[in-house]
Design an enzyme around this catalytic site. Structure first.
Site, short mmCIF file in Angstrom:
data_model
loop_
_atom_site.label_atom_id
_atom_site.label_comp_id
_atom_site.label_asym_id
_atom_site.label_seq_id
_atom_site.Cartn_x
_atom_site.Cartn_y
_atom_site.Cartn_z
N ASP A 152 59.67 32.11 37.98
CA ASP A 152 59.20 30.72 37.97
C ASP A 152 59.75 30.10 36.68
O ASP A 152 59.18 30.30 35.61
CB ASP A 152 57.66 30.71 37.97
CG ASP A 152 57.11 29.28 37.99
OD1 ASP A 152 57.81 28.38 38.47
OD2 ASP A 152 55.98 29.09 37.50
N GLU A 189 62.43 29.80 41.84
CA GLU A 189 61.88 28.57 42.41
C GLU A 189 62.94 27.48 42.39
O GLU A 189 63.62 27.27 41.39
CB GLU A 189 60.64 28.10 41.61
CG GLU A 189 59.97 26.92 42.28
CD GLU A 189 58.68 26.51 41.59
OE1 GLU A 189 57.75 27.32 41.60
OE2 GLU A 189 58.63 25.39 41.06
N ASP A 194 51.89 30.60 35.77
CA ASP A 194 53.32 30.91 35.90
C ASP A 194 53.53 32.36 36.32
O ASP A 194 54.50 32.68 37.02
CB ASP A 194 54.04 30.65 34.58
CG ASP A 194 53.63 29.33 33.97
OD1 ASP A 194 54.37 28.37 34.12
OD2 ASP A 194 52.52 29.27 33.39
#
Lengths: 183, 183
Positions: A7, A68, A141
């Protein structure tokens, strides 16, 4: 298969490693967040992120990396740093020939919770349940990175099954061409 | 000093190397554009850009790297790739401890043409004149990279002169502290 989910972010970059296959229980391998201080220059922060990701790839040897997908329409104040961190993540994996997949936040939310607009708490709760953890991974996260890895295994599994079915149906048909020409 | 200017982009990444100091004629060392095909994956394109920048830093050994500062309000369709390429450029320099400066497009236009809203043709014409070239560097990304390097030398020069003046004024004042205590 072992998947490293990333992420990306300049302040906090989540990394989660998950082992597993479709239809079998998934297992947490490790989870971590690379933090960089806003007092450092952006180049120095990006180098810290690169070193952190490199060290994790070295340690965990993932079969695939799931990052992501960042959109330009995201929060303008952080999107440039997020884009830069995602670029670093992709390069770290691509340099070693590790396959990379990008998944959107909605795809990840839909995969783990069944709802493409699930909130952080829901995603965290589902990650905790799917990986049978004692507590929700913190910060968000970390949970998001694990959710990316889970999504990749499940989606990749579907794609692998489709590819296998296509391959079987091709084998079932007689081959056309020089090898099939009767003499 | 030798400066490598980088105009980051996923499709075309301009690189221009300029030698010189403030108040003396600047000289072109080399200029190039790394091109990557849109048929490749983004990670593979970023690795190509990384290799190209690495090779140029190895070959030209710049004292500083000047990268165009990317804004989130730029063209949405290309801004993510530009941000990722700029992140790669920064990491390539920072890994080697080479100082990095970011200059905005307006700063570059103002530095080379006196007009912060100059168009591409004006910037190209001024780069050609400043470096005493026979023809305008093509494509625009090449000229922009050279303009970044020129801007950095001129702006860095001003900063270096201020730093030197500050250092001189500090030396002129008697030092305070243990070494200056009369016994």
């Amino acid at each position: 298969m072992r998947v490293l989910g990333i992420d990306p972010g300049l302040t906090r970059c989540g990394m989660g490693v998950v082992d597993g296959d479709v239809g079998r229980p998934l297992g947490l391998v490790d989870v971590n967040v690379i933090r960089t201080s806003s007092h450092l220059s952006v180049p120095d922060r990006l180098v810290t992120i690169e070193r952190g990701i490199e060290a994790w790839i070295e340690e965990h040897r993932p079969d695939a990396v799931a990052v992501e997908r960042v959109f330009a329409r995201s929060d303008v104040s952080t999107v440039m740093g997020t884009a830069q961190a995602s670029g670093i993540a992709m390069v770290c994996a691509a340099r070693r020939g590790i396959p990379i997949a990008l998944h959107t936040p909605s795809e990840v939310k839909a995969a783990v919770s069944g709802n493409g607009r699930a909130d952080k708490a829901q995603v965290g709760a589902m990650v905790t349940r799917i990986l049978r953890l004692d507590a929700m991974p913190k910060p968000a996260d970390a949970a998001d990175a694990l959710a990316l890895a889970i999504t990749h295994i499940w989606r990749g599994g579907a794609k692998a099954r489709i590819d296998a079915a296509v391959a079987v149906s091709r084998q079932a048909r007689p081959a056309v061409g020089p090898a099939g020409v009767r003499r």
